[in-house]
Every structure is written in structure tokens, then in C-alpha cells.
Scaffold this motif. Structure first.
Motif, mmCIF file in Angstrom:
data_model
loop_
_atom_site.group_PDB
_atom_site.id
_atom_site.type_symbol
_atom_site.label_atom_id
_atom_site.label_comp_id
_atom_site.label_asym_id
_atom_site.label_seq_id
_atom_site.Cartn_x
_atom_site.Cartn_y
_atom_site.Cartn_z
ATOM 1 N N THR A 108 1.904 -1.786 -7.268
ATOM 2 C CA THR A 108 2.374 -3.064 -7.795
ATOM 3 C C THR A 108 3.669 -2.851 -8.557
ATOM 4 N N GLU A 109 4.347 -3.952 -8.827
ATOM 5 C CA GLU A 109 5.659 -3.891 -9.471
ATOM 6 C C GLU A 109 5.614 -3.261 -10.859
ATOM 7 N N ASP A 110 4.484 -3.402 -11.560
ATOM 8 C CA ASP A 110 4.391 -2.861 -12.912
ATOM 9 C C ASP A 110 4.060 -1.362 -12.935
ATOM 10 N N MET A 111 3.823 -0.767 -11.774
ATOM 11 C CA MET A 111 3.524 0.667 -11.686
ATOM 12 C C MET A 111 4.817 1.460 -11.502
ATOM 13 N N ALA A 112 4.749 2.748 -11.820
ATOM 14 C CA ALA A 112 5.864 3.654 -11.514
ATOM 15 C C ALA A 112 5.823 3.914 -10.011
ATOM 16 N N TRP A 113 6.891 3.532 -9.313
ATOM 17 C CA TRP A 113 6.940 3.726 -7.868
ATOM 18 C C TRP A 113 8.313 4.236 -7.453
ATOM 19 N N THR A 114 8.336 4.853 -6.301
ATOM 20 C CA THR A 114 9.575 5.407 -5.768
ATOM 21 C C THR A 114 9.691 5.070 -4.292
ATOM 22 N N ILE A 115 10.826 5.404 -3.741
ATOM 23 C CA ILE A 115 11.040 5.291 -2.307
ATOM 24 C C ILE A 115 10.903 6.689 -1.727
ATOM 25 N N GLY A 116 9.934 6.865 -0.869
ATOM 26 C CA GLY A 116 9.721 8.161 -0.242
ATOM 27 C C GLY A 116 10.336 8.211 1.139
ATOM 28 N N HIS A 117 10.566 9.409 1.602
ATOM 29 C CA HIS A 117 11.093 9.636 2.948
ATOM 30 C C HIS A 117 9.968 10.160 3.832
ATOM 31 N N VAL A 118 9.758 9.527 4.962
ATOM 32 C CA VAL A 118 8.732 9.970 5.902
ATOM 33 C C VAL A 118 9.093 11.356 6.429
ATOM 34 N N ILE A 119 10.332 11.508 6.844
ATOM 35 C CA ILE A 119 10.846 12.812 7.275
ATOM 36 C C ILE A 119 11.732 13.321 6.154
ATOM 37 N N GLU A 120 11.410 14.499 5.646
ATOM 38 C CA GLU A 120 12.126 15.052 4.492
ATOM 39 C C GLU A 120 13.633 15.136 4.749
ATOM 40 N N VAL A 121 14.391 14.877 3.705
ATOM 41 C CA VAL A 121 15.850 14.841 3.804
ATOM 42 C C VAL A 121 16.423 16.193 4.209
ATOM 43 N N ASP A 122 15.818 17.294 3.763
ATOM 44 C CA ASP A 122 16.360 18.606 4.148
ATOM 45 C C ASP A 122 16.087 18.920 5.617
ATOM 46 N N VAL A 123 15.118 18.251 6.222
ATOM 47 C CA VAL A 123 14.817 18.438 7.645
ATOM 48 C C VAL A 123 15.765 17.595 8.500
ATOM 49 N N ALA A 124 15.997 16.355 8.067
ATOM 50 C CA ALA A 124 16.856 15.442 8.827
ATOM 51 C C ALA A 124 17.745 14.665 7.860
ATOM 52 N N VAL A 158 0.848 -1.194 0.000
ATOM 53 C CA VAL A 158 0.000 0.000 0.000
ATOM 54 C C VAL A 158 0.881 1.240 0.000
ATOM 55 N N CYS A 159 0.552 2.189 -0.859
ATOM 56 C CA CYS A 159 1.246 3.481 -0.894
ATOM 57 C C CYS A 159 0.968 4.192 0.420
ATOM 58 N N TRP A 160 2.002 4.604 1.094
ATOM 59 C CA TRP A 160 1.819 5.235 2.403
ATOM 60 C C TRP A 160 1.224 6.633 2.305
ATOM 61 N N ARG A 161 1.235 7.212 1.120
ATOM 62 C CA ARG A 161 0.658 8.554 0.963
ATOM 63 C C ARG A 161 -0.832 8.523 0.638
ATOM 64 N N CYS A 162 -1.231 7.655 -0.308
ATOM 65 C CA CYS A 162 -2.627 7.675 -0.760
ATOM 66 C C CYS A 162 -3.452 6.486 -0.290
ATOM 67 N N GLY A 163 -2.792 5.408 0.131
ATOM 68 C CA GLY A 163 -3.512 4.245 0.632
ATOM 69 C C GLY A 163 -3.936 3.249 -0.435
ATOM 70 N N TYR A 164 -3.629 3.511 -1.701
ATOM 71 C CA TYR A 164 -3.938 2.572 -2.774
ATOM 72 C C TYR A 164 -2.748 1.652 -3.019
ATOM 73 N N VAL A 165 -3.032 0.513 -3.638
ATOM 74 C CA VAL A 165 -2.006 -0.500 -3.851
ATOM 75 C C VAL A 165 -0.963 -0.041 -4.876
ATOM 76 N N CYS A 189 2.469 10.175 -6.411
ATOM 77 C CA CYS A 189 2.264 10.644 -5.039
ATOM 78 C C CYS A 189 3.533 11.320 -4.510
ATOM 79 N N ASN A 190 4.684 10.733 -4.811
ATOM 80 C CA ASN A 190 5.958 11.282 -4.365
ATOM 81 C C ASN A 190 6.207 12.651 -4.987
ATOM 82 N N PHE A 191 6.032 12.752 -6.289
ATOM 83 C CA PHE A 191 6.323 14.011 -6.980
ATOM 84 C C PHE A 191 5.341 15.107 -6.575
ATOM 85 N N SER A 192 4.069 14.744 -6.401
ATOM 86 C CA SER A 192 3.075 15.720 -5.960
ATOM 87 C C SER A 192 3.389 16.217 -4.554
#
Length: 94
Positions: free
Chosen positions: A33-49, A24-31, A66-69
Motif C-alpha cells: 500500500t501507499e503508506d508502506m515502504a516500497w521500491t521499484i524492483g527489476h525482474v532481470i537484474e541491472v548487472d545482467v541486462a 501485490v508485491c511480486w516477490r512475496c505476494g502480499y499487498v 523484499c527488494n533489499f533482501s
């Protein structure tokens, strides 16, 4: 100097995290899958920590969109901009 996000280290991390798909995407709650465009997001932004950039507990799988938005919204907030609000006043408050 702190390392940047990218390169072979991210490639290896993506390979490890791909084993969690589908998930499940932690931002939107939808699934995601491997065939989708996905990224690794940071819970706490890198510029903050920046020390959490490579911390696995700070990583989440999310849809690329979701990541880019979220990144655009975060950047706009940092610059003091929000949708529908001019960046400078068009008239004076009397």
C-alpha cells in the motif's frame, strides 16, 4: 556511459507507479500500500541486462524489505556465499 538508477527519473517513475497502489508485491505476494515502504524492483537484474534498467516491462512494485533482501541474496550468490556455508574450508577433504 550508462545512466545510473536514481535521481529525478526514478522520482517520476515512482510517481507514475504509485498510481498502481495498492498492488501485490511480486516477490512475496502480499499487498503493498501507499503508506508502506516500497521500491521499484527489476525482474532481470541491472548487472545482467543493463539495457533493461529503464524498460517499464522490467519494473515491478515490491516491499522495500523484499527488494533489499533479494539484493543481499543475489549479491551473496554472486560472491559465492550462502547462509550456513563457510566461504573457505575449515578442514581438508581427505
Amino acid at each position: 556511459m550508462a545512466s545510473k538508477w536514481g535521481g529525478p527519473r526514478v522520482t517520476r517513475l515512482r510517481q507514475r507507479m504509485a498510481q498502481e497502489l495498492p498492488t501485490v508485491c511480486w516477490r512475496c505476494g502480499y499487498v503493498v500500500t501507499e503508506d508502506m515502504a516500497w521500491t521499484i524492483g527489476h525482474v532481470i537484474e541491472v548487472d545482467v541486462a543493463p539495457e533493461l534498467m529503464w524498460e517499464s516491462t522490467n519494473h515491478r512494485i515490491e516491499h522495500a524489505r523484499c527488494n533489499f533482501s533479494a539484493g543481499a541474496r543475489y549479491g551473496n550468490r554472486k560472491r559465492g556465499r550462502s547462509r550456513g556455508v563457510p566461504t573457505s574450508p575449515t578442514s581438508r577433504d581427505w
